[in-house]
Enzyme design. Structure first.
Site, short mmCIF file in Angstrom:
data_model
loop_
_atom_site.label_atom_id
_atom_site.label_comp_id
_atom_site.label_asym_id
_atom_site.label_seq_id
_atom_site.Cartn_x
_atom_site.Cartn_y
_atom_site.Cartn_z
N GLY A 141 -54.06 -17.63 21.48
CA GLY A 141 -55.08 -16.67 21.93
C GLY A 141 -54.38 -15.49 22.58
O GLY A 141 -53.43 -14.94 21.99
N SER A 142 -54.79 -15.16 23.79
CA SER A 142 -54.18 -13.99 24.45
C SER A 142 -52.68 -14.17 24.70
O SER A 142 -51.94 -13.19 24.78
CB SER A 142 -54.90 -13.69 25.77
OG SER A 142 -54.78 -14.79 26.63
N GLU A 201 -57.05 -25.07 32.90
CA GLU A 201 -57.83 -26.31 32.80
C GLU A 201 -59.18 -26.15 33.49
O GLU A 201 -60.19 -26.66 33.03
CB GLU A 201 -57.04 -27.48 33.39
CG GLU A 201 -55.78 -27.74 32.59
CD GLU A 201 -55.44 -29.20 32.43
OE1 GLU A 201 -56.28 -30.04 32.73
OE2 GLU A 201 -54.32 -29.48 31.99
N PHE A 246 -47.41 -23.51 23.41
CA PHE A 246 -47.89 -22.80 22.23
C PHE A 246 -49.13 -21.97 22.59
O PHE A 246 -50.10 -22.50 23.15
CB PHE A 246 -48.25 -23.81 21.13
CG PHE A 246 -48.90 -23.18 19.93
CD1 PHE A 246 -48.19 -22.32 19.10
CD2 PHE A 246 -50.24 -23.44 19.63
CE1 PHE A 246 -48.80 -21.73 17.99
CE2 PHE A 246 -50.86 -22.85 18.52
CZ PHE A 246 -50.12 -22.00 17.70
N GLY A 247 -49.09 -20.69 22.27
CA GLY A 247 -50.23 -19.81 22.49
C GLY A 247 -50.83 -19.35 21.17
O GLY A 247 -50.09 -19.01 20.23
C1 BEZ Z 1 -53.83 -18.93 24.43
O1 BEZ Z 1 -53.25 -19.40 23.49
O2 BEZ Z 1 -53.67 -17.78 24.76
C2 BEZ Z 1 -54.76 -19.78 25.20
C3 BEZ Z 1 -55.53 -20.67 24.54
C4 BEZ Z 1 -56.38 -21.46 25.25
C5 BEZ Z 1 -56.46 -21.36 26.61
C6 BEZ Z 1 -55.69 -20.45 27.25
C7 BEZ Z 1 -54.82 -19.65 26.54
#
Ligand code: BEZ
Length: 182
Positions: free
Chosen positions: A7-8, A85, A4-5
């Site tokens: 953010g970017s 991480e 699941f994303g």
């Molecule tokens: C993302 O959902 O893009 C993401 C969130 C936290 C860390 C890395 C990527």
């Protein structure tokens, strides 16, 4: 395996996937509380990127995109996750609820920054967070591009209002217009 994303990864997944579902996770809120010195900022002038914050309240939800990774790609994608991480995020498992009502909810992996990680920025007045985002740049580009692209992508996924995200979007746009007028 599903990832699941929020953010970017919503607008620029950096791995190969075989299926994509828009939807949400429950019990979290999205906050720009993690510092970025390697992507959207620099050492000494960090930007801010999003993390999930656990609220324990199942009526809180965060919209984003879940990606299904094929078995053959799992090893290389896990490598990508390991790098995340190192940026201060920890991998967690949570339930994902697809927007498409024909699809069943599923378990997915996602990342969450904990308060003890070295890049924890934490809460701050929204106008201070906006100033920081407006003026931070890193190897992956400007911090404001990250914010604007995320806000735009979330608006296309859901009509649910994300107050923190959309207020920052507005505040940072105002700061950049004011900067141009100086
Ligand atoms: C993302 O959902 O893009 C993401 C969130 C936290 C860390 C890395 C990527």
């Amino acid at each position: 395996m599903w990832i699941f994303g929020y953010g970017s990864l919503v607008w620029r997944p950096d791995f190969r996937y075989i299926n994509r579902q828009e939807g949400h996770v429950k019990g979290f809120i999205r906050r720009f509380w993690q510092l970025s010195e390697d992507h959207r900022g620099l050492p000494g002038k960090p930007g801010r990127v999003v993390t999930l914050i656990s609220t324990g309240n199942q009526s809180d939800c965060v919209y984003g995109v879940a990606y299904e990774i094929s078995n053959v790609d799992e090893v290389s994608v896990r490598h990508v996750l390991d790098v995340r991480e190192k940026d201060g995020y920890t991998i967690i498992e949570t339930n994902f609820y697809p927007k498409d009502v024909e699809q069943k909810d599923m378990t997915c992996y996602t990342y969450m920054a904990h308060t003890e990680n070295p890049f924890w920025g934490g809460d701050a007045p929204l106008d201070q967070i906006a100033e920081q985002i407006a003026h931070a740049y890193g190897p992956s580009g400007s911090n404001h591009e990250y914010l604007f692209k995320l806000a735009e992508a979330i608006r296309t996924i859901t009509s649910v209002h994300d107050e923190h995200l959309f207020s920052l979007d507005k505040l940072v746009k105002t700061i950049l217009i004011q900067d141009e007028q100086k």
